[in-house]
Design a protein around this motif. Sequence first.
Motif, short mmCIF file in Angstrom:
data_model
loop_
_atom_site.label_atom_id
_atom_site.label_comp_id
_atom_site.label_asym_id
_atom_site.label_seq_id
_atom_site.Cartn_x
_atom_site.Cartn_y
_atom_site.Cartn_z
N SER A 16 43.64 22.27 -32.51
CA SER A 16 42.20 22.48 -32.45
C SER A 16 41.63 21.81 -31.21
CB SER A 16 41.52 21.95 -33.71
OG SER A 16 41.77 20.57 -33.87
N ALA A 17 40.46 22.33 -30.79
CA ALA A 17 39.78 21.75 -29.63
C ALA A 17 38.35 22.22 -29.63
CB ALA A 17 40.46 22.17 -28.33
N LEU A 18 37.52 21.49 -28.92
CA LEU A 18 36.13 21.87 -28.71
C LEU A 18 36.12 22.87 -27.56
CD1 LEU A 18 33.28 21.20 -29.73
CD2 LEU A 18 33.14 19.47 -27.94
N VAL A 19 35.57 24.06 -27.83
CA VAL A 19 35.56 25.14 -26.84
C VAL A 19 34.15 25.71 -26.71
CG1 VAL A 19 37.97 25.78 -27.24
CG2 VAL A 19 36.17 26.90 -28.55
N VAL A 20 33.97 26.53 -25.68
CA VAL A 20 32.68 27.19 -25.46
C VAL A 20 32.98 28.61 -24.95
CG1 VAL A 20 32.39 26.37 -23.09
CG2 VAL A 20 30.39 26.89 -24.46
N ASP A 21 32.09 29.55 -25.29
CA ASP A 21 32.23 30.92 -24.79
C ASP A 21 31.97 30.96 -23.30
OD1 ASP A 21 32.81 32.50 -27.09
OD2 ASP A 21 30.73 32.26 -27.75
N ASN A 22 32.54 31.97 -22.65
CA ASN A 22 32.27 32.21 -21.23
C ASN A 22 31.42 33.47 -21.10
OD1 ASN A 22 33.82 30.08 -20.26
ND2 ASN A 22 35.68 31.30 -20.30
N ASP A 25 30.89 36.44 -16.08
CA ASP A 25 31.33 35.91 -14.79
C ASP A 25 32.29 34.73 -14.92
OD1 ASP A 25 29.78 37.73 -13.33
OD2 ASP A 25 28.00 36.47 -13.54
N GLY A 26 32.62 34.35 -16.16
CA GLY A 26 33.55 33.24 -16.39
C GLY A 26 32.90 31.88 -16.45
N ASN A 27 31.57 31.84 -16.50
CA ASN A 27 30.85 30.56 -16.58
C ASN A 27 30.60 30.20 -18.04
OD1 ASN A 27 30.51 30.39 -13.72
ND2 ASN A 27 28.97 31.99 -13.93
N PRO A 28 30.83 28.93 -18.42
CA PRO A 28 30.57 28.52 -19.80
C PRO A 28 29.10 28.69 -20.18
CG PRO A 28 31.80 26.84 -18.62
CD PRO A 28 31.36 27.85 -17.61
N TRP A 29 28.86 29.14 -21.42
CA TRP A 29 27.49 29.26 -21.92
C TRP A 29 27.52 29.14 -23.44
CZ3 TRP A 29 25.82 33.10 -25.28
CH2 TRP A 29 26.71 34.14 -25.50
N GLY A 30 26.39 28.83 -24.01
CA GLY A 30 26.28 28.71 -25.46
C GLY A 30 26.64 27.32 -25.95
N SER A 31 26.65 27.19 -27.26
CA SER A 31 26.94 25.90 -27.90
C SER A 31 28.44 25.74 -28.12
CB SER A 31 26.22 25.81 -29.24
OG SER A 31 24.83 25.86 -29.05
N PRO A 32 28.97 24.56 -27.85
CA PRO A 32 30.39 24.30 -28.11
C PRO A 32 30.68 24.38 -29.62
CG PRO A 32 29.45 22.59 -26.73
CD PRO A 32 28.31 23.42 -27.24
N PHE A 33 31.91 24.76 -29.94
CA PHE A 33 32.36 24.81 -31.33
C PHE A 33 33.86 24.50 -31.37
CE2 PHE A 33 32.72 29.02 -29.54
CZ PHE A 33 33.94 29.50 -29.99
N TYR A 34 34.34 24.12 -32.56
CA TYR A 34 35.76 23.83 -32.72
C TYR A 34 36.51 25.10 -33.06
CZ TYR A 34 35.42 18.83 -32.28
OH TYR A 34 35.23 17.59 -31.77
N GLU A 35 37.57 25.34 -32.33
CA GLU A 35 38.47 26.47 -32.59
C GLU A 35 39.78 25.89 -33.09
OE1 GLU A 35 39.62 30.49 -32.77
OE2 GLU A 35 37.67 29.53 -32.58
N LEU A 62 37.97 25.26 -22.65
CA LEU A 62 37.97 23.93 -23.26
C LEU A 62 36.79 23.14 -22.74
CD1 LEU A 62 41.73 22.99 -22.87
CD2 LEU A 62 40.54 23.49 -25.00
N VAL A 63 36.19 22.33 -23.61
CA VAL A 63 35.08 21.48 -23.24
C VAL A 63 35.62 20.09 -22.94
CG1 VAL A 63 32.95 20.39 -24.05
CG2 VAL A 63 33.45 22.77 -24.66
N ALA A 64 35.30 19.55 -21.78
CA ALA A 64 35.71 18.19 -21.44
C ALA A 64 34.84 17.21 -22.24
CB ALA A 64 35.52 17.94 -19.96
N VAL A 65 35.51 16.30 -22.93
CA VAL A 65 34.79 15.34 -23.77
C VAL A 65 34.82 13.98 -23.12
CG1 VAL A 65 34.64 14.34 -26.06
CG2 VAL A 65 35.51 16.64 -25.78
#
Length: 65
Positions: A16-22, A25-35, A62-65
């Motif tokens: 599992s990890a904290l991720v975010v949608d892209n 254009d490949g740029n992260p957007w939206g709220s992070p969530f655990y996958e 992946l979201v850098a924590v």
Amino acid sequence: MITVERSFPSGAWIVSALVVDNDPDGNPWGSPFYERLTFMGYSKREAVERYREAIHRRGLSLVAV
């Protein structure tokens, strides 16, 4: 950060990890969530590699924590 746990008695790896949608254009957007994904029949290293491949295919980062 990727977290890896061993499931007993099945022996599967739970990754599992904290991720975010892209965006398109490949740029992260939206709220992070655990996958969280489960892998059976792989070594720990292979499970992490397959996890990285799976989130990439789904357009997640992946979201850098």
